[in-house]
Design an enzyme around this catalytic site. Structure first.
Site, PDB file in Angstrom:
ATOM      1  CB  VAL A   1     -56.651 -70.970 -85.776  1.00 51.92           C
ATOM      2  CG1 VAL A   1     -55.249 -70.405 -85.974  1.00 51.92           C
ATOM      3  CG2 VAL A   1     -56.603 -72.484 -85.681  1.00 51.92           C
TER       4      VAL A   1
ATOM      5  CG  HIS B   1     -55.158 -75.329 -87.931  1.00 50.51           C
ATOM      6  ND1 HIS B   1     -54.270 -74.301 -88.131  1.00 50.51           N
ATOM      7  CD2 HIS B   1     -54.999 -75.709 -86.636  1.00 50.51           C
ATOM      8  CE1 HIS B   1     -53.626 -74.051 -87.011  1.00 50.51           C
ATOM      9  NE2 HIS B   1     -54.037 -74.901 -86.089  1.00 50.51           N
TER      10      HIS B   1
ATOM     11  N   GLY C   1     -48.410 -77.836 -84.785  1.00 43.61           N
ATOM     12  CA  GLY C   1     -47.380 -77.904 -85.814  1.00 43.61           C
ATOM     13  C   GLY C   1     -47.851 -77.549 -87.206  1.00 43.61           C
TER      14      GLY C   1
ATOM     15  NE  ARG D   1     -43.998 -75.917 -84.934  1.00 48.63           N
ATOM     16  CZ  ARG D   1     -44.116 -76.669 -83.845  1.00 48.63           C
ATOM     17  NH1 ARG D   1     -43.058 -77.315 -83.379  1.00 48.63           N
ATOM     18  NH2 ARG D   1     -45.267 -76.788 -83.217  1.00 48.63           N
TER      19      ARG D   1
ATOM     20  CB  SER E   1     -48.167 -74.267 -93.523  1.00 53.56           C
ATOM     21  OG  SER E   1     -49.335 -74.936 -93.121  1.00 53.56           O
TER      22      SER E   1
ATOM     23  CE1 TYR F   1     -46.854 -66.951 -92.311  1.00 49.19           C
ATOM     24  CE2 TYR F   1     -46.409 -67.332 -89.978  1.00 49.19           C
ATOM     25  CZ  TYR F   1     -46.684 -67.822 -91.246  1.00 49.19           C
ATOM     26  OH  TYR F   1     -46.784 -69.178 -91.439  1.00 49.19           O
ATOM     27  CE1 TYR F   2     -48.772 -66.921 -87.051  1.00 49.48           C
ATOM     28  CE2 TYR F   2     -48.640 -65.762 -84.949  1.00 49.48           C
ATOM     29  CZ  TYR F   2     -48.369 -66.879 -85.722  1.00 49.48           C
ATOM     30  OH  TYR F   2     -47.702 -67.944 -85.176  1.00 49.48           O
TER      31      TYR F   2
END
Length: 455
Positions: free
Chosen positions: A313, A360, A365, A368, A370, A396-397
């Protein structure tokens, strides 16, 4: 028989024997090599993980110019801003020797400009030094001191923390961080108090308020729109409302994207009707049920199941699949612990979001799910559900990545900011001269009813 004939006859036999011996030797060597390769197969998973990490590191080096950064106060710097003037740095790439030299020169110039009282120039030079070498500990510490002098305690504390993440025993950064940490904690708690006061105002709005009911309905559609858009869904707000109100597909749009909307609607309905008012602990089964609805209309095979493969990720390598269930059990224990319950609701919700997305646990998904878990915690504490806008995707990321690197506080502040924006929206929309959220147009002109989306 003549000697020449004997030699002529014996030579082929000698060559034949020697050839067989040579082939046997080569075959033995090949078998030995094969055996050497087969012996470590018991640890093949660990080897694969090592390869994945190596590939991940290589990819991060190749992509060093493609890091996601948020908007900056100055276009000349890669320092992103979350609140106030807090710069978020990422040190995932190795700085070249030339870059290090330029960073040192910029730091020396910054200190000289600071000594001469030319603080604006000094500020730009500090930023340039960290742009050239984000892991330059001395520059982080000196820029922290400069930020303190500018009364930006949050940025100073972040810079000291960043320096200590890279060099945990940096004496000056340790001393400086000890000075700023209690001040920053006080600032954060003060911000939480402001949020609490706004929550009380929202709670004081009459439950029968038509304005509140209208804005909550629009907020519902907006939340689904933004949470799927963050993941790349291209449906518009009007199209999402059409899908949820009619259960008919929008022509020309991906059915998978439309089923993502149906899944989010089902998950939110499950949370609102089952979990929010329930007394008791949040369990792993609860999170699996949320995920089963989130992904159930797109990938029913993987919906409600932990992943069975390793994933990457961004720059983060989540736990190995065999460790997911154990980590989820530990996460659930924390989720229901006294320590977690004693946190401010916004901090609790933000940490729950971060911890789940860090593990993760699902093949898809995770974001969403989280965000839904975060809103479940907020609603159980009497807060309204919050929305992270698609326009905030990069920020955010980025704060999630900064949290992965050791400082989760920028992410908590980001969620606090989103909470305050949601509260302000509700308060503004329920005043006498309010401006409500832009409504999704109910007349779906051009949207013909087609085959229904999978129910």
């Amino acid at each position: 028989m003549p000697m020449a004939s004997v030699i002529a006859v014996a030579e082929p036999k000698w060559i034949s024997v020697w050839g067989r011996f040579l082939w046997l030797t080569l075959l033995s060597m090949a078998l030995g090599s094969l055996l050497a390769l087969l012996l470590p197969l018991g640890a093949v998973e660990e080897q694969c993980l090592a390869v994945l990490r190596s590939f991940h590191l290589l990819r991060s080096k190749l992509d060093r110019t493609q890091h996601v950064v948020t908007k900056c106060t100055s276009p000349s710097t890669e320092l992103s801003v979350t609140s106030g003037d807090v710069g978020l740095l990422t040190v995932k790439t190795k700085t070249s020797p030339a870059g290090k030299l330029e960073a040192k020169a910029a730091l020396n110039q910054a200190l000289e400009m600071k000594r001469q009282g030319k603080r604006e120039k000094a500020h730009k030079l500090f930023l340039h030094a960290l742009k050239m070498d984000p892991g330059f500990v001395d520059a982080l510490n000196e820029f922290g001191i400069f930020s303190e002098e500018e009364k930006d305690i949050i940025q100073a504390d972040y810079l000291y923390t960043r320096a200590l993440t890279i060099s945990p025993f940096h004496e000056k950064a340790l001393v400086n961080r000890d000075r700023t940490l209690p001040l920053v904690e006080e600032i954060d708690q003060r911000y939480f108090s402001i949020i609490d006061s706004k929550v009380k105002k929202v709670m004081s709005i009459p439950k029968g308020s038509s304005a509140l009911r209208r804005v909550m309905e629009e907020t519902y559609y907006h939340h689904i729109y933004h949470t799927v858009a963050i993941e790349g869904n291209t449906l518009t707000l009007s199209e999402i409302r059409h899908i949820l109100e009619t259960r008919y597909a929008v022509p020309g749009k991906s059915l998978e994207e439309q089923n993502e909307v149906i899944g989010m609607h089902a998950a939110m309905k499950y949370i609102n009707t089952t979990l929010v008012s329930r007394i008791g602990s949040v369990t792993i089964d609860d999170m699996l049920e949320i995920h089963r609805r989130v992904l159930g209309y797109v990938d029913p095979v993987e919906a409600g199941r932990f992943r069975r493969t390793q994933v990457l990720v961004g720059h983060h390598i989540p736990p190995h699949p065999r460790d997911v269930e154990k980590q989820m059990q530990e996460f659930t224990q924390w989720l229901n612990s006294e320590d977690a319950m004693n946190l401010h609701p916004v901090e609790f919700a933000a940490l729950a979001h971060y911890k789940l997305v860090y593990i993760h646990p699902f093949i898809d998904g995770n974001g969403r799910t989280s965000r839904l878990l975060m809103n479940l915690i907020l609603m159980q504490a009497g807060y309204p559900p919050i929305t992270i806008l698609k326009e905030q995707r990069s920020e955010y990321y980025h704060v999630l990545e900064v949290a992965n690197e050791g400082d989760v506080r920028p992410f908590i502040r980001f969620i606090a900011k989103c909470t305050e924006v949601t509260l302000d929206t509700l308060l503004l929309a329920t005043t006498e001269y309010s401006v409500a959220l832009p409504e999704a147009q109910p007349n779906h002109s051009g949207l013909k009813e087609t085959l229904p989306v999978r129910p």
